[in-house]
Structures are given as C-alpha cells and as structure tokens.
Write a protein that holds these residues in place. Structure first.
Motif, PDB file in Angstrom:
ATOM      1  N   SER A   1      -1.117  -7.460  -5.300  1.00 19.93           N
ATOM      2  CA  SER A   1      -2.217  -6.814  -4.681  1.00 19.93           C
ATOM      3  C   SER A   1      -1.697  -5.301  -4.005  1.00 19.93           C
ATOM      4  O   SER A   1      -0.821  -5.432  -3.378  1.00 19.93           O
ATOM      5  N   THR A   2      -2.310  -4.316  -4.666  1.00 13.64           N
ATOM      6  CA  THR A   2      -1.864  -2.960  -4.391  1.00 13.64           C
ATOM      7  C   THR A   2      -2.964  -2.141  -3.746  1.00 13.64           C
ATOM      8  O   THR A   2      -3.977  -2.182  -4.248  1.00 13.64           O
ATOM      9  N   ALA A   3      -3.041  -1.157  -2.748  1.00 10.89           N
ATOM     10  CA  ALA A   3      -3.877  -0.071  -2.654  1.00 10.89           C
ATOM     11  C   ALA A   3      -3.155   1.348  -2.497  1.00 10.89           C
ATOM     12  O   ALA A   3      -2.093   1.350  -1.912  1.00 10.89           O
ATOM     13  N   TYR A   4      -3.917   2.433  -3.050  1.00 13.38           N
ATOM     14  CA  TYR A   4      -3.496   3.832  -2.912  1.00 13.38           C
ATOM     15  C   TYR A   4      -4.568   4.428  -2.274  1.00 13.38           C
ATOM     16  O   TYR A   4      -5.642   4.050  -2.314  1.00 13.38           O
ATOM     17  N   ASP A   5      -4.387   5.784  -1.693  1.00 16.68           N
ATOM     18  CA  ASP A   5      -5.078   6.827  -1.330  1.00 16.68           C
ATOM     19  C   ASP A   5      -5.915   6.242  -0.299  1.00 16.68           C
ATOM     20  O   ASP A   5      -5.494   5.685   0.610  1.00 16.68           O
ATOM     21  N   ASP A   6      -7.316   6.273  -0.533  1.00 15.15           N
ATOM     22  CA  ASP A   6      -8.349   6.151   0.474  1.00 15.15           C
ATOM     23  C   ASP A   6      -8.607   4.411   0.529  1.00 15.15           C
ATOM     24  O   ASP A   6      -9.213   3.893   1.448  1.00 15.15           O
ATOM     25  N   GLU A   7      -7.977   3.530  -0.407  1.00 15.18           N
ATOM     26  CA  GLU A   7      -8.089   2.200  -0.441  1.00 15.18           C
ATOM     27  C   GLU A   7      -7.090   1.767   0.441  1.00 15.18           C
ATOM     28  O   GLU A   7      -6.941   0.332   0.807  1.00 15.18           O
ATOM     29  N   ALA A   8      -5.919   2.373   0.882  1.00 12.24           N
ATOM     30  CA  ALA A   8      -4.716   1.824   1.675  1.00 12.24           C
ATOM     31  C   ALA A   8      -5.205   1.606   3.177  1.00 12.24           C
ATOM     32  O   ALA A   8      -4.650   2.476   3.988  1.00 12.24           O
ATOM     33  N   THR A   9      -6.095   0.850   3.448  1.00 11.57           N
ATOM     34  CA  THR A   9      -6.679   0.748   5.084  1.00 11.57           C
ATOM     35  C   THR A   9      -6.127  -0.196   5.512  1.00 11.57           C
ATOM     36  O   THR A   9      -5.400  -1.375   5.085  1.00 11.57           O
ATOM     37  N   GLY A  10      -6.310  -0.470   6.822  1.00 16.35           N
ATOM     38  CA  GLY A  10      -6.076  -1.629   7.707  1.00 16.35           C
ATOM     39  C   GLY A  10      -6.764  -2.904   7.164  1.00 16.35           C
ATOM     40  O   GLY A  10      -6.296  -3.921   7.046  1.00 16.35           O
ATOM     41  N   ALA A  11      -8.002  -2.734   6.684  1.00 20.50           N
ATOM     42  CA  ALA A  11      -8.992  -3.696   6.258  1.00 20.50           C
ATOM     43  C   ALA A  11      -8.025  -4.371   5.005  1.00 20.50           C
ATOM     44  O   ALA A  11      -8.064  -5.743   4.802  1.00 20.50           O
ATOM     45  N   PHE A  12      -7.490  -3.680   4.263  1.00 22.52           N
ATOM     46  CA  PHE A  12      -6.875  -4.076   3.164  1.00 22.52           C
ATOM     47  C   PHE A  12      -5.700  -4.818   3.418  1.00 22.52           C
ATOM     48  O   PHE A  12      -5.209  -5.841   3.012  1.00 22.52           O
ATOM     49  N   LEU A  13      -4.996  -4.238   4.238  1.00 19.68           N
ATOM     50  CA  LEU A  13      -3.605  -4.916   4.760  1.00 19.68           C
ATOM     51  C   LEU A  13      -3.916  -6.288   5.263  1.00 19.68           C
ATOM     52  O   LEU A  13      -3.317  -6.953   4.969  1.00 19.68           O
ATOM     53  N   LEU A  14      -4.900  -6.303   6.353  1.00 24.47           N
ATOM     54  CA  LEU A  14      -5.014  -7.706   7.173  1.00 24.47           C
ATOM     55  C   LEU A  14      -5.644  -8.553   6.340  1.00 24.47           C
ATOM     56  O   LEU A  14      -5.471  -9.549   6.386  1.00 24.47           O
ATOM     57  N   LYS A  15      -6.278  -8.242   5.101  1.00 19.01           N
ATOM     58  CA  LYS A  15      -6.812  -9.254   4.370  1.00 19.01           C
ATOM     59  C   LYS A  15      -5.824  -9.749   3.376  1.00 19.01           C
ATOM     60  O   LYS A  15      -5.892 -11.064   3.156  1.00 19.01           O
ATOM     61  N   GLU A  16      -4.985  -8.905   2.952  1.00 23.85           N
ATOM     62  CA  GLU A  16      -3.911  -9.339   2.135  1.00 23.85           C
ATOM     63  C   GLU A  16      -2.682 -10.151   2.548  1.00 23.85           C
ATOM     64  O   GLU A  16      -1.986 -10.825   2.044  1.00 23.85           O
ATOM     65  N   LEU A  17      -2.273  -9.543   3.878  1.00 19.93           N
ATOM     66  CA  LEU A  17      -1.067  -9.985   4.606  1.00 19.93           C
ATOM     67  C   LEU A  17      -0.890 -11.661   4.650  1.00 19.93           C
ATOM     68  O   LEU A  17       0.307 -12.089   4.217  1.00 19.93           O
ATOM     69  N   PRO A  18      -1.938 -12.240   4.875  1.00 19.10           N
ATOM     70  CA  PRO A  18      -1.683 -13.824   5.048  1.00 19.10           C
ATOM     71  C   PRO A  18      -1.366 -14.351   3.915  1.00 19.10           C
ATOM     72  O   PRO A  18      -0.672 -15.536   3.841  1.00 19.10           O
TER      73      PRO A  18
ATOM     74  N   LEU B   1       0.831  -1.099  -0.180  1.00 15.91           N
ATOM     75  CA  LEU B   1       0.049   0.021   0.013  1.00 15.91           C
ATOM     76  C   LEU B   1       0.930   1.176  -0.125  1.00 15.91           C
ATOM     77  O   LEU B   1       2.058   1.251   0.447  1.00 15.91           O
ATOM     78  N   ALA B   2       0.439   2.289  -0.665  1.00 19.75           N
ATOM     79  CA  ALA B   2       1.261   3.392  -0.714  1.00 19.75           C
ATOM     80  C   ALA B   2       0.470   4.705  -0.849  1.00 19.75           C
ATOM     81  O   ALA B   2      -0.831   4.860  -0.999  1.00 19.75           O
TER      82      ALA B   2
END
Length: 194
Positions: free
Chosen positions: A32-49, A3-4
């Motif tokens: 899998s990437t996320a920027y701006d308002d998509e760079a959330t904890g939910a995104f990080l925790l979903k993709e991290l595993p 994420l950035a």
C-alpha cells in the motif's frame, strides 16, 4: 506500506518515489503506497497496523530536548508527531528494557568497549534471545526483577484501545522460541556522535 514525496515537500524528494515504487514491486500486490497529496497522516495511521514493513520517504523534524515532539512532515504541511503515533500504536516497553540493559552491560564491562560493537552485539543478542533466556536474564538482575511485576515479559502488547497489536509476520515456531528476533525490537536503536 510506504509513502513518498508528500506535496508540498521542500525540497522535493523525487528519488523516494522511484525507491518506493521499486520496493512495493518487490513486496507484491499487498503493498500500500501513497505519493504527493495522498501521503497524509490519515493514510499512514490507517495502513500502519497492517504493515509488516514501513517506508517513509519524507522530511522530519526533531527537537532534541523533547524527542516525543519529533514529527514527520506529510502532505499539505501536516506534521504527525511521534507522541501521537505512540498513543495510537503500541510501542512495547519490555524489549526496550532488555535491549538498553544489555547494551549498557556490554558497554561498561570493558572500558575499552567500542559503542558500535556493543550495539551490534546487543542487536545480535536480541535476535537470538529465547523467552526462557529473557526470563533468566531478568531474574538475575534485581533492578529488572523488580520491574517484572509491572508487565515485563508477561504477554502481548496492547494498543491504547486494549486490542492486541498485530506483530510483524514471523513464523510461529520462531515467535515462540525467539520472541525478539524481529527487527521491530532491535533495529531502531542507533548511535549518534560516535
């Protein structure tokens, strides 16, 4: 995954966008990437595993008196604490015991030992340490041997849910012979103030 430049970062981090786009290209379509308002904890925790590598182009906050309160500053002002990440994702204790023990062994053996050199030597040791070598290392040190019955070197890491964590992709033969060769076991250790 990465994420950035979470919105609204202050100051903004536009360089992280270019970095992440390029790195994602190198890893291909599975990124899998996320920027701006998509760079959330939910995104990080979903993709991290599922991630084999992690890029975090965001600000962070740390309290040196309680490092577990360190946090990532994400989209819409969200703070994701290290303590929460630890609860959701297994952070194996066994490799840390080995790493820290060996580092201080190297550091204290020679009073002229440079801490940076001891760190580099410990990282190299972890990369080449075999499962048999790790068991022998623990067995030869009474303080670590006492810890052995409490899960040191006994098997797979477990998530809080009881499910095994997904290891970083490493060839099977390498995992069997050198279980701590992956950077997740040694790259996170750094020196400060040296």
């Amino acid at each position: 995954m990465g994420l950035a430049d979470p919105a609204p970062s202050k100051p903004r981090l536009p360089g992280t966008r270019a970095e992440l786009r390029y790195v994602a290209e190198l890893f291909g379509p599975d990124s899998s990437t996320a920027y701006d308002d998509e760079a959330t904890g939910a995104f990080l925790l979903k993709e991290l595993p599922r991630a084999t590598h992690l890029y975090l182009g965001c600000h962070g906050r740390i309290r040196y008196d309680t490092p577990d309160n360190a946090s990532l500053l994400l989209a819409e002002g969200e703070e994701l604490s290290l303590a929460r990440i630890r609860r959701l994702i297994a952070i194996p204790d066994e490799p840390t015991v080995l790493f820290v023990s060996r580092f201080y062994e190297l550091l204290t053996t020679d009073p002229r030992q440079d801490p940076a050199r001891a760190l580099a030597r410990t990282q190299q040791w972890m990369r080449t340490l075999t499962r048999t070598g790790a068991r022998r290392y623990v067995a030869e040190r009474p303080a670590l041997k006492a810890r052995r019955g409490k899960a040191l070197l006994r098997g797979s890491e477990q998530q809080a849910s009881g499910r095994p964590t997904r290891p970083v992709r490493q060839p099977l033969r390498s995992r069997l012979t050198r279980p701590y060769a992956g950077p997740e076991y040694w790259a996170g250790f750094v020196l400060q103030g040296c």
